[in-house]
Write a protein that holds these residues in place. Sequence first.
Motif, mmCIF file in Angstrom:
data_model
loop_
_atom_site.group_PDB
_atom_site.id
_atom_site.type_symbol
_atom_site.label_atom_id
_atom_site.label_comp_id
_atom_site.label_asym_id
_atom_site.label_seq_id
_atom_site.Cartn_x
_atom_site.Cartn_y
_atom_site.Cartn_z
ATOM 1 N N LEU A 16 0.833 -1.206 0.000
ATOM 2 C CA LEU A 16 0.000 0.000 0.000
ATOM 3 C C LEU A 16 0.866 1.254 0.000
ATOM 4 O O LEU A 16 0.537 2.243 -0.674
ATOM 5 N N ASP A 17 1.979 1.221 0.721
ATOM 6 C CA ASP A 17 2.897 2.360 0.695
ATOM 7 C C ASP A 17 3.516 2.511 -0.694
ATOM 8 O O ASP A 17 3.710 3.627 -1.179
ATOM 9 N N ALA A 18 3.827 1.382 -1.335
ATOM 10 C CA ALA A 18 4.392 1.434 -2.685
ATOM 11 C C ALA A 18 3.391 2.029 -3.668
ATOM 12 O O ALA A 18 3.747 2.857 -4.522
ATOM 13 N N ILE A 19 2.126 1.624 -3.558
ATOM 14 C CA ILE A 19 1.087 2.153 -4.446
ATOM 15 C C ILE A 19 0.928 3.652 -4.226
ATOM 16 O O ILE A 19 0.821 4.430 -5.196
ATOM 17 N N ALA A 20 0.926 4.076 -2.986
ATOM 18 C CA ALA A 20 0.810 5.509 -2.690
ATOM 19 C C ALA A 20 2.005 6.274 -3.258
ATOM 20 O O ALA A 20 1.850 7.376 -3.803
ATOM 21 N N PHE A 21 3.197 5.696 -3.158
ATOM 22 C CA PHE A 21 4.397 6.332 -3.714
ATOM 23 C C PHE A 21 4.265 6.487 -5.223
ATOM 24 O O PHE A 21 4.569 7.560 -5.783
ATOM 25 N N LEU A 22 3.821 5.449 -5.889
ATOM 26 C CA LEU A 22 3.654 5.523 -7.341
ATOM 27 C C LEU A 22 2.651 6.603 -7.720
ATOM 28 O O LEU A 22 2.904 7.413 -8.630
ATOM 29 N N ARG A 23 1.525 6.623 -7.025
ATOM 30 C CA ARG A 23 0.505 7.648 -7.301
ATOM 31 C C ARG A 23 1.083 9.040 -7.137
ATOM 32 O O ARG A 23 0.873 9.923 -7.988
ATOM 33 N N ALA A 46 -7.886 2.381 -2.788
ATOM 34 C CA ALA A 46 -7.914 3.553 -1.907
ATOM 35 C C ALA A 46 -6.527 4.178 -1.768
ATOM 36 O O ALA A 46 -6.393 5.397 -1.633
ATOM 37 N N ALA A 47 -5.491 3.338 -1.829
ATOM 38 C CA ALA A 47 -4.125 3.853 -1.735
ATOM 39 C C ALA A 47 -3.673 4.546 -3.009
ATOM 40 O O ALA A 47 -2.690 5.307 -2.998
ATOM 41 N N GLY A 48 -4.383 4.285 -4.126
ATOM 42 C CA GLY A 48 -4.044 4.988 -5.357
ATOM 43 C C GLY A 48 -3.991 4.142 -6.609
ATOM 44 O O GLY A 48 -3.701 4.664 -7.689
ATOM 45 N N ALA A 49 -4.260 2.845 -6.518
ATOM 46 C CA ALA A 49 -4.263 2.012 -7.719
ATOM 47 C C ALA A 49 -5.434 2.390 -8.619
ATOM 48 O O ALA A 49 -6.556 2.575 -8.140
ATOM 49 N N THR A 50 -5.182 2.486 -9.916
ATOM 50 C CA THR A 50 -6.224 2.915 -10.851
ATOM 51 C C THR A 50 -6.439 1.936 -12.002
ATOM 52 O O THR A 50 -7.272 2.194 -12.874
#
Length: 365
Positions: A163-170, A193-197
Amino acid sequence: MTRLAGRIVTPSGMFPGEITVTGDSIASLDLAGDAGDDIIVPGFVDLHCHGGGGHTFTTGDAAAAREAAAFHLGHGTTTMLASLVSSPFELMRDATLAYRALVEDDVIAGIHFEGPYLSHARCGAQNPAFLRDPAPGELTELVKIGEGAVRMMTVAPELPGALDAIAFLREHGVLAAVGHTDATYAQTHAGVAAGATVGTHLFNGMRPPHHREPGPVIGLLSSIAAVELIADNIHLHLGMLAFAAGSAGPDRSILVTDAMDATGMPDGRYELGGQEVVVADRVARLVRDGSIAGSTLTMDVALRNAVAAGLSLTDAVTMASTTPARLLGLDDRGAIAPGLRADLVVLDADLNLRRVMKAGAWIAA
């Protein structure tokens, strides 16, 4: 100046008319009159492709990548991401550095890392030797040295640190995709919710749906994320393709090829991520366990298959061009309208490819 007449597929439907191209852009669009049987659609945008024409994106070889992109351009893909499979970090770093020039030259629109932060339980054709939990240092370096070339990464959201990785990517403008995952429904929604689209090749490389634990398939379809659909009639039954596209809608559905280097080549033995692949009757499978290993699909065939599944041509074009272009933030393409880049594909009445134009220039047959 170039003029093209035919039945033109726009976001509003298909209409007879004429397109005028000046330089690399669509100068005008006249939707009137009888323009013959040709069908004109926007250039295809493929977010998930590992190679084609005997050439691969997965090794980080820039010369091979140019040839793979040229092969798919000949099939109407005017914008594409170069997809790598799970690899050692050294290869990921070297590929990022090598492919930056291809992005600058508009050969590819960027890099998609399909892994290595994926589930061992749902690795599919990914090499299990290279799978690992998300590593913040690796992500930081790739984004930094890529200078905008890294555009998408597939992550299993249930992994530690995912989830932290996804947020970083976003936060750094990279599309985070959920895929090769054994996630629960709740874990999938946490990833979104963390930013995956994006959902990477929906159904494939995922825990199957169950009525007491819907898992990632239903989690993605019930979210705001867009979903990739491999319309090769192998990864997905036509009925399942139509169901998924109908559930998500054309604005959240994306046609992709997931093509490998064997695309357009004879049956035989190939390689993917250090693993031997056998292609027989268009189907690519790992030698070690028979898992489907990418596809031999091109986007023009994907479009025809989507229409054969019962989707309208307008919706299929939206899924092949408009929606993926929007996800990439490329608002200068993905549709046919004045002012947009002249990326155009001319099809015959049976949706077979006739000609391709990229940025106002015809591609040699």
